[in-house]
Structure formats: C-alpha cells, structure tokens
Motif scaffolding. Structure first.
Motif, PDB file in Angstrom:
ATOM      1  N   LYS A 177       0.850  -1.191   0.000  1.00 58.12           N
ATOM      2  CA  LYS A 177       0.000   0.000   0.000  1.00 58.12           C
ATOM      3  C   LYS A 177       0.879   1.233   0.000  1.00 58.12           C
ATOM      4  CE  LYS A 177      -3.834   0.114   2.145  1.00 58.12           C
ATOM      5  NZ  LYS A 177      -4.928   0.108   3.157  1.00 58.12           N
ATOM      6  N   THR A 178       0.531   2.210  -0.862  1.00 57.33           N
ATOM      7  CA  THR A 178       1.317   3.436  -0.988  1.00 57.33           C
ATOM      8  C   THR A 178       0.566   4.616  -0.369  1.00 57.33           C
ATOM      9  OG1 THR A 178       2.319   2.635  -3.033  1.00 57.33           O
ATOM     10  CG2 THR A 178       2.475   4.992  -2.587  1.00 57.33           C
ATOM     11  N   VAL A 179       1.270   5.385   0.454  1.00 58.66           N
ATOM     12  CA  VAL A 179       0.676   6.564   1.081  1.00 58.66           C
ATOM     13  C   VAL A 179       1.579   7.768   0.824  1.00 58.66           C
ATOM     14  CG1 VAL A 179      -0.496   5.245   2.876  1.00 58.66           C
ATOM     15  CG2 VAL A 179       1.821   6.073   3.284  1.00 58.66           C
ATOM     16  N   GLN A 180       0.987   8.937   0.873  1.00 59.20           N
ATOM     17  CA  GLN A 180       1.723  10.191   0.725  1.00 59.20           C
ATOM     18  C   GLN A 180       1.924  10.793   2.113  1.00 59.20           C
ATOM     19  OE1 GLN A 180       2.832  11.034  -2.352  1.00 59.20           O
ATOM     20  NE2 GLN A 180       1.794   9.166  -3.089  1.00 59.20           N
ATOM     21  N   VAL A 181       3.159  11.148   2.412  1.00 57.42           N
ATOM     22  CA  VAL A 181       3.521  11.621   3.756  1.00 57.42           C
ATOM     23  C   VAL A 181       4.129  13.016   3.666  1.00 57.42           C
ATOM     24  CG1 VAL A 181       5.007  11.229   5.757  1.00 57.42           C
ATOM     25  CG2 VAL A 181       3.851   9.310   4.648  1.00 57.42           C
ATOM     26  N   GLN A 182       3.541  13.943   4.387  1.00 54.57           N
ATOM     27  CA  GLN A 182       4.086  15.299   4.462  1.00 54.57           C
ATOM     28  C   GLN A 182       5.171  15.344   5.538  1.00 54.57           C
ATOM     29  OE1 GLN A 182       3.300  17.977   2.481  1.00 54.57           O
ATOM     30  NE2 GLN A 182       5.046  18.916   3.498  1.00 54.57           N
ATOM     31  N   PRO A 183       6.431  15.656   5.180  1.00 51.29           N
ATOM     32  CA  PRO A 183       7.501  15.679   6.189  1.00 51.29           C
ATOM     33  C   PRO A 183       7.251  16.736   7.257  1.00 51.29           C
ATOM     34  CG  PRO A 183       8.398  15.681   3.954  1.00 51.29           C
ATOM     35  CD  PRO A 183       6.927  15.942   3.824  1.00 51.29           C
ATOM     36  N   PHE A 184       7.728  16.448   8.449  1.00 49.27           N
ATOM     37  CA  PHE A 184       7.642  17.425   9.535  1.00 49.27           C
ATOM     38  C   PHE A 184       8.623  18.584   9.324  1.00 49.27           C
ATOM     39  CE2 PHE A 184       6.193  13.619  12.122  1.00 49.27           C
ATOM     40  CZ  PHE A 184       4.872  14.030  12.179  1.00 49.27           C
ATOM     41  N   VAL A 185       9.729  18.322   8.644  1.00 49.63           N
ATOM     42  CA  VAL A 185      10.798  19.316   8.470  1.00 49.63           C
ATOM     43  C   VAL A 185      10.492  20.201   7.270  1.00 49.63           C
ATOM     44  CG1 VAL A 185      13.251  19.631   7.925  1.00 49.63           C
ATOM     45  CG2 VAL A 185      12.544  17.864   9.565  1.00 49.63           C
ATOM     46  N   GLY A 186      10.724  21.502   7.433  1.00 52.84           N
ATOM     47  CA  GLY A 186      10.644  22.432   6.312  1.00 52.84           C
ATOM     48  C   GLY A 186      12.014  22.562   5.661  1.00 52.84           C
ATOM     49  N   PHE A 187      12.230  21.888   4.548  1.00 51.93           N
ATOM     50  CA  PHE A 187      13.564  21.803   3.953  1.00 51.93           C
ATOM     51  C   PHE A 187      14.024  23.120   3.325  1.00 51.93           C
ATOM     52  CE2 PHE A 187      11.805  17.482   3.831  1.00 51.93           C
ATOM     53  CZ  PHE A 187      12.782  16.813   4.550  1.00 51.93           C
ATOM     54  N   THR A 188      13.127  24.029   3.052  1.00 50.06           N
ATOM     55  CA  THR A 188      13.517  25.300   2.429  1.00 50.06           C
ATOM     56  C   THR A 188      13.900  26.358   3.456  1.00 50.06           C
ATOM     57  OG1 THR A 188      11.201  26.032   2.372  1.00 50.06           O
ATOM     58  CG2 THR A 188      12.047  24.861   0.435  1.00 50.06           C
ATOM     59  N   ARG A 189      13.766  26.070   4.727  1.00 48.27           N
ATOM     60  CA  ARG A 189      14.105  27.056   5.755  1.00 48.27           C
ATOM     61  C   ARG A 189      15.011  26.466   6.846  1.00 48.27           C
ATOM     62  NH1 ARG A 189       8.563  25.877   6.332  1.00 48.27           N
ATOM     63  NH2 ARG A 189       8.025  24.839   8.298  1.00 48.27           N
ATOM     64  N   LEU A 190      15.891  25.557   6.432  1.00 47.97           N
ATOM     65  CA  LEU A 190      16.816  24.947   7.381  1.00 47.97           C
ATOM     66  C   LEU A 190      17.877  25.951   7.829  1.00 47.97           C
ATOM     67  CD1 LEU A 190      17.381  21.464   5.699  1.00 47.97           C
ATOM     68  CD2 LEU A 190      16.128  21.921   7.819  1.00 47.97           C
ATOM     69  N   ASP A 191      18.226  25.900   9.088  1.00 48.99           N
ATOM     70  CA  ASP A 191      19.289  26.759   9.619  1.00 48.99           C
ATOM     71  C   ASP A 191      20.170  25.981  10.596  1.00 48.99           C
ATOM     72  OD1 ASP A 191      20.876  28.918  10.272  1.00 48.99           O
ATOM     73  OD2 ASP A 191      19.465  29.736  11.728  1.00 48.99           O
ATOM     74  N   LEU A 192      19.614  25.579  11.711  1.00 48.50           N
ATOM     75  CA  LEU A 192      20.367  24.837  12.723  1.00 48.50           C
ATOM     76  C   LEU A 192      19.934  23.372  12.696  1.00 48.50           C
ATOM     77  CD1 LEU A 192      22.463  25.424  14.993  1.00 48.50           C
ATOM     78  CD2 LEU A 192      20.544  25.461  16.580  1.00 48.50           C
ATOM     79  N   VAL A 193      20.919  22.468  12.591  1.00 42.75           N
ATOM     80  CA  VAL A 193      20.628  21.035  12.552  1.00 42.75           C
ATOM     81  C   VAL A 193      21.540  20.330  13.549  1.00 42.75           C
ATOM     82  CG1 VAL A 193      19.888  21.115  10.142  1.00 42.75           C
ATOM     83  CG2 VAL A 193      22.286  20.617  10.684  1.00 42.75           C
ATOM     84  N   GLY A 194      21.257  19.039  13.753  1.00 40.74           N
ATOM     85  CA  GLY A 194      22.082  18.231  14.645  1.00 40.74           C
ATOM     86  C   GLY A 194      22.453  16.916  13.981  1.00 40.74           C
ATOM     87  N   VAL A 195      23.729  16.595  13.980  1.00 42.27           N
ATOM     88  CA  VAL A 195      24.206  15.324  13.434  1.00 42.27           C
ATOM     89  C   VAL A 195      24.294  14.329  14.585  1.00 42.27           C
ATOM     90  CG1 VAL A 195      26.036  14.154  12.171  1.00 42.27           C
ATOM     91  CG2 VAL A 195      25.532  16.554  11.678  1.00 42.27           C
ATOM     92  N   VAL A 196      23.616  13.197  14.435  1.00 37.03           N
ATOM     93  CA  VAL A 196      23.610  12.185  15.496  1.00 37.03           C
ATOM     94  C   VAL A 196      24.933  11.432  15.442  1.00 37.03           C
ATOM     95  CG1 VAL A 196      22.434  10.184  16.459  1.00 37.03           C
ATOM     96  CG2 VAL A 196      21.107  11.987  15.327  1.00 37.03           C
ATOM     97  N   VAL A 197      25.785  11.694  16.423  1.00 38.09           N
ATOM     98  CA  VAL A 197      27.091  11.031  16.470  1.00 38.09           C
ATOM     99  C   VAL A 197      27.042   9.746  17.283  1.00 38.09           C
ATOM    100  CG1 VAL A 197      28.367  13.174  16.114  1.00 38.09           C
ATOM    101  CG2 VAL A 197      27.759  12.498  18.434  1.00 38.09           C
TER     102      VAL A 197
END
Length: 328
Positions: free
Chosen positions: A251-271
C-alpha cells in the motif's frame, strides 16, 4: 552731480553737520534731542527694511547653506551609518532569538530519543556531488562527523551525511528523489520505505497491503544496523493521502515531512544513537480535539391537563381507554 566748487562745499557742509549731530547725540545719552526724530524715522523706514530683508535673507541663507553643506552632508552620512548599524543589531537579535529557539527544540528532540548530537549550521545549498537536494553544514571530521550519520532538527528527520571534509559536510536531504529510509507507522508498527519527491510529499510504500491507515497517522524511522545511516525513532512525517491499492500486495501513502527543507538553519548530526529503540516517544503528543458543546434543551410549556391525564386518554372506573378504542 558734477565735480564743481559748489558741490565740494556742499559735501563738506554735510559732513560737518553729520559730525555735529553725532556729537550732540553722544553727549545727550538717553536724553538725546535726536531720540524723537530717530523713532519717527524708524517707524517710517522699518517696514521698508523688513521687506528688503525678506528678499535678501533667502539669498543669505542659500549662501550659508552652501558654506555649511559639507558639514551637513557628513552629519547625514553619519546618521545613516548609525541607523544601518541599529537595523543590523535588531536583525541579529531576531536571528539569535530564532536560533536559540531552534537549538532548544533540537535538544528536546535529542533528549527524547537519547541521541548524542553535534549541532551545526547550514551554510550553503547544493554541493559538487550533483545531488538536487543537499545542504552544506559547518561541521566536519574534526568535529567528529562521519559519513552515513543521521541528521535531524527539532522537527524531525533532515537527511543523512554523504561526504565529509575537515570542517564541512554535505547532507542529502530526506526530500531528495535519491533518498530512501525505512519507516514504522505509529502504534500499528507497520513497516515501509519512504522516498523523497522534492517539493511534493514523500512517497511511502507500506509492506502490508491491508494495513489500516488514515490521514494524520504519523511515521518514524525504523533504524539501521548499528544506527547507520539512520537511528530509530526519528519523526518523519504524517500521512496526507492514500493511493488506491488496486489489489497490490503493498500500500502506498503520501507523507508530508515534519521538516521544512527550504528554511533549514540549525541542525544536529547524530554522532551516537540510542541504546534502545525509542519507538514513538520522540513524537510530540497529538493535540486533543476540542470538546463539543452539548446542546441545552429548551424548556417547553407542558401540554398535560391539570387533571393529570394525557391528551387522547380518558380515565374511567373500570380502566383506561385510549382514543383508538383499545382498553388497558
């Protein structure tokens, strides 16, 4: 006037008279006999003087303005510089406040999932690798960043690290068509695979074609072996559409991401990933729908007769009969 003997004598006479009047005026002081004629002359020639002054003053002011234009110009430039500096300070305060809020959300998300993260800032869009949806962050191998690490922010999954330099790294965003991540449906735990579609919602293929899904259901990352490239439990998005199955096994569903990819500024890399799968604990609580107000019944006047019998009934000695002829 011609220069004759008579004109010279007249000029000398006028000069002598003028000196005599000046001497009398000075010696007289406040009681000078010339004070009254002076006031009379002032009343006569005063309006003429004001008129002439009104004509001459703009010329004088223009001359003064030209003379002082250099100083005024420098003052205006100085004020403009100060105004621009104040605008930059106000702008920097807004940016600092926004980043503080983003950092607070990032730390809360990392704490809920027990992720050890390295905070970084997005400094560029796109990369030399040819990916269509990538960003460059200001953290690299010298900061403990390695390839195939999960990148998140306070809202959820941002992407994964693809290339690493000494001080910068490239992140492939989750909405890129080349991006695929394993997902788990909230509560039902149904598994699937999410693929980016650019500006469109992500496409998620659930392995169970008979899975019961609804709009608003949320998904998190399933996780990878040893936490690379994805750690488990990171919020991905919510379902906004279900494609017709047509008898398919999936079954295929369409999912709206929680993240706004056009307004990224501060992120965290999981080390460092969590010791145990956080499951749905990183997802924020769903907002409770507002309670529906109960309708208050209106008070209607009673139609019961005073005697207590209802309409259409009669009470007799042997029983009660209704208007349809039946007896009780």
């Amino acid at each position: 006037m011609r220069d004759t003997r008579e004109s010279r004598l007249l000029l000398v006479l006028l000069v002598v008279i003028a000196f005599a009047l000046i001497t009398v005026d000075i010696r007289g002081g406040e009681n000078s006999p010339l004070d009254r004629p002076r006031r009379a002359a002032q009343s006569v020639f005063g309006p003429v003087e004001n008129s002439v002054s009104g004509v001459v003053d703009p010329v004088g002011n223009a001359v003064d303005a030209v003379r002082d234009s250099g100083g005024r110009s420098s003052t205006i430039k100085r004020l403009e510089r100060e105004n621009e500096a104040l605008k930059q300070q106000l702008g920097s305060k807004d940016i600092t406040r926004n980043r503080a809020q983003e950092l607070d959300k990032l730390l809360k998300t990392a704490g809920a999932g027990q992720y050890a993260v390295k905070a970084a800032q997005v400094i560029a869009i796109g990369a030399a690798q040819g990916f269509s949806w990538t960003v460059t962050i200001d953290a690299g191998s010298s900061d403990g960043i390695a390839r195939d690490q999960t990148v998140i922010n306070g809202d959820g999954l941002v992407g994964r690290v693809t290339t690493v330099g000494p001080s910068t790294s490239t992140v492939l965003l989750a909405n890129d068509p080349d991006f695929t991540v394993g997902t788990r449906l909230e509560k039902s735990m149904e598994l699937g695979f999410a693929t980016g579609q650019g500006n469109q919602p992500m496409r998620v293929q659930l392995l169970n074609g008979k899975a019961q899904v609804h709009n608003g259901d949320r998904l998190v990352t399933f996780g990878s072996q040893a936490g690379k490239p994805f750690v488990p439990g990171v919020p991905v998005g919510k379902i906004v559409g279900v494609d017709p199955s047509g008898g398919n096994l999936t079954k295929t569903v369409q999912v709206q991401p929680f993240v706004g990819f056009t307004r990224l500024d501060l992120v965290g890399v999981v080390v460092q990933g969590p010791r145990t799968d956080p499951r749905d604990s990183v997802l924020p609580p769903k907002p409770t729908p507002p309670a529906k107000a109960k309708a208050t019944p209106k008070n209607k006047p009673s139609s019961t007769p005073t005697g207590g019998a209802t309409p259409g009934t009669t009470t007799g000695a042997t029983g009660t009969s209704t208007s349809n002829g039946k007896r009780g």
